[in-house]
Design a protein around this motif. Sequence first.
Motif, PDB file in Angstrom:
ATOM      1  N   VAL A 293       0.826  -1.211   0.000  1.00 16.19           N
ATOM      2  CA  VAL A 293       0.000   0.000   0.000  1.00 16.19           C
ATOM      3  C   VAL A 293       0.858   1.258   0.000  1.00 16.19           C
ATOM      4  O   VAL A 293       1.997   1.259   0.476  1.00 16.19           O
ATOM      5  N   LEU A 294       0.288   2.315  -0.533  1.00 20.74           N
ATOM      6  CA  LEU A 294       0.838   3.659  -0.427  1.00 20.74           C
ATOM      7  C   LEU A 294      -0.254   4.493   0.230  1.00 20.74           C
ATOM      8  O   LEU A 294      -1.417   4.374  -0.143  1.00 20.74           O
ATOM      9  N   TYR A 295       0.104   5.316   1.193  1.00 25.66           N
ATOM     10  CA  TYR A 295      -0.918   6.112   1.862  1.00 25.66           C
ATOM     11  C   TYR A 295      -0.319   7.401   2.394  1.00 25.66           C
ATOM     12  O   TYR A 295       0.884   7.552   2.504  1.00 25.66           O
ATOM     13  N   ASP A 296      -1.191   8.318   2.728  1.00 26.16           N
ATOM     14  CA  ASP A 296      -0.825   9.618   3.277  1.00 26.16           C
ATOM     15  C   ASP A 296      -0.673   9.462   4.791  1.00 26.16           C
ATOM     16  O   ASP A 296      -1.639   9.133   5.482  1.00 26.16           O
ATOM     17  N   GLU A 297       0.521   9.701   5.318  1.00 28.53           N
ATOM     18  CA  GLU A 297       0.774   9.524   6.757  1.00 28.53           C
ATOM     19  C   GLU A 297      -0.101  10.420   7.631  1.00 28.53           C
ATOM     20  O   GLU A 297      -0.321  10.121   8.803  1.00 28.53           O
ATOM     21  N   ASP A 298      -0.610  11.512   7.078  1.00 27.40           N
ATOM     22  CA  ASP A 298      -1.493  12.391   7.840  1.00 27.40           C
ATOM     23  C   ASP A 298      -2.867  11.783   8.060  1.00 27.40           C
ATOM     24  O   ASP A 298      -3.668  12.317   8.822  1.00 27.40           O
ATOM     25  N   ARG A 299      -3.153  10.682   7.392  1.00 34.20           N
ATOM     26  CA  ARG A 299      -4.465  10.052   7.503  1.00 34.20           C
ATOM     27  C   ARG A 299      -4.396   8.697   8.186  1.00 34.20           C
ATOM     28  O   ARG A 299      -5.248   7.836   7.986  1.00 34.20           O
ATOM     29  N   VAL A 300      -3.372   8.502   9.007  1.00 35.53           N
ATOM     30  CA  VAL A 300      -3.164   7.236   9.707  1.00 35.53           C
ATOM     31  C   VAL A 300      -3.460   7.398  11.190  1.00 35.53           C
ATOM     32  O   VAL A 300      -3.042   8.369  11.817  1.00 35.53           O
ATOM     33  N   ASP A 301      -4.181   6.439  11.745  1.00 41.72           N
ATOM     34  CA  ASP A 301      -4.334   6.313  13.193  1.00 41.72           C
ATOM     35  C   ASP A 301      -3.655   5.008  13.582  1.00 41.72           C
ATOM     36  O   ASP A 301      -3.955   3.953  13.005  1.00 41.72           O
ATOM     37  N   TYR A 302      -2.745   5.078  14.548  1.00 41.25           N
ATOM     38  CA  TYR A 302      -2.134   3.886  15.108  1.00 41.25           C
ATOM     39  C   TYR A 302      -2.408   3.940  16.599  1.00 41.25           C
ATOM     40  O   TYR A 302      -2.134   4.944  17.251  1.00 41.25           O
ATOM     41  N   ASN A 303      -2.975   2.885  17.142  1.00 39.61           N
ATOM     42  CA  ASN A 303      -3.294   2.883  18.565  1.00 39.61           C
ATOM     43  C   ASN A 303      -2.843   1.547  19.153  1.00 39.61           C
ATOM     44  O   ASN A 303      -2.996   0.497  18.523  1.00 39.61           O
ATOM     45  N   CYS A 304      -2.276   1.617  20.355  1.00 36.51           N
ATOM     46  CA  CYS A 304      -1.805   0.394  20.986  1.00 36.51           C
ATOM     47  C   CYS A 304      -1.929   0.486  22.502  1.00 36.51           C
ATOM     48  O   CYS A 304      -2.090   1.562  23.074  1.00 36.51           O
ATOM     49  N   CYS A 305      -1.867  -0.663  23.132  1.00 32.86           N
ATOM     50  CA  CYS A 305      -1.799  -0.787  24.583  1.00 32.86           C
ATOM     51  C   CYS A 305      -0.616  -1.702  24.877  1.00 32.86           C
ATOM     52  O   CYS A 305      -0.678  -2.908  24.613  1.00 32.86           O
ATOM     53  N   VAL A 306       0.454  -1.125  25.378  1.00 35.76           N
ATOM     54  CA  VAL A 306       1.694  -1.867  25.592  1.00 35.76           C
ATOM     55  C   VAL A 306       1.563  -2.877  26.725  1.00 35.76           C
ATOM     56  O   VAL A 306       2.127  -3.963  26.668  1.00 35.76           O
ATOM     57  N   GLU A 307       0.802  -2.543  27.749  1.00 37.02           N
ATOM     58  CA  GLU A 307       0.752  -3.359  28.962  1.00 37.02           C
ATOM     59  C   GLU A 307       0.008  -4.685  28.826  1.00 37.02           C
ATOM     60  O   GLU A 307       0.365  -5.670  29.451  1.00 37.02           O
ATOM     61  N   GLU A 308      -1.066  -4.682  28.019  1.00 38.54           N
ATOM     62  CA  GLU A 308      -1.921  -5.874  27.992  1.00 38.54           C
ATOM     63  C   GLU A 308      -2.780  -5.899  26.731  1.00 38.54           C
ATOM     64  O   GLU A 308      -2.882  -4.905  26.022  1.00 38.54           O
ATOM     65  N   PHE A 309      -3.395  -7.045  26.482  1.00 38.80           N
ATOM     66  CA  PHE A 309      -4.385  -7.139  25.421  1.00 38.80           C
ATOM     67  C   PHE A 309      -5.659  -6.470  25.922  1.00 38.80           C
ATOM     68  O   PHE A 309      -6.046  -6.651  27.080  1.00 38.80           O
ATOM     69  N   VAL A 310      -6.285  -5.702  25.060  1.00 37.90           N
ATOM     70  CA  VAL A 310      -7.552  -5.034  25.388  1.00 37.90           C
ATOM     71  C   VAL A 310      -8.526  -5.304  24.253  1.00 37.90           C
ATOM     72  O   VAL A 310      -8.157  -5.866  23.219  1.00 37.90           O
ATOM     73  N   SER A 311      -9.749  -4.890  24.421  1.00 40.52           N
ATOM     74  CA  SER A 311     -10.738  -5.156  23.381  1.00 40.52           C
ATOM     75  C   SER A 311     -10.408  -4.389  22.103  1.00 40.52           C
ATOM     76  O   SER A 311      -9.914  -3.255  22.142  1.00 40.52           O
ATOM     77  N   VAL A 312     -10.676  -5.033  20.994  1.00 38.67           N
ATOM     78  CA  VAL A 312     -10.532  -4.385  19.693  1.00 38.67           C
ATOM     79  C   VAL A 312     -11.419  -3.144  19.683  1.00 38.67           C
ATOM     80  O   VAL A 312     -11.028  -2.084  19.174  1.00 38.67           O
TER      81      VAL A 312
END
Length: 153
Positions: free
Chosen positions: A60-79
């Motif tokens: 893929v090619l995409y515009d970095e201004d239109r990206v959301d990246y979300n994470c939880c380092v400590e544990e698995f959480v609900s999608v």
Amino acid sequence: MNAHSYELTKNHEGFVSIWVGIVPLAEIPEEYFMKRYDDGTEVDDDDEDLEPNFIDDFSVLYDEDRVDYNCCVEEFVSVERLIGECSHSTSYLKPACESAKKLGLETTQNVILLHDFNYALNPLHLKKNKYMHFIGSFPFDSDAEIAFQSGAK
């Protein structure tokens, strides 16, 4: 970037494509989502020749201004929680979570969302690799609110 990369244009506005992590975050190399030189140092934003592995894996090619990246380092959480903390999520949260659930993906440590990008239309699209699973592309409303504030459980 491989020769078969799929670049989306203005015809794909109003769609969000979503990938959900399928392994513990600690198993995904740090450079998977970051531009890096071979020696591990971060790439200057002006150097567009080097792309993260995510781009190569899913072609893929995409515009970095239109990206959301979300994470939880400590544990698995609900999608639902991780997607719900992303931009405009009230407009696509329910169908995205239904799609993830059908794929057996109810908890994760990370999600990546590409707005104004309909990856499902890519004729060569890869559904999953060893780190991420594409759950679908969904219409979104750019005026919609975030479903959950970051860090809410």
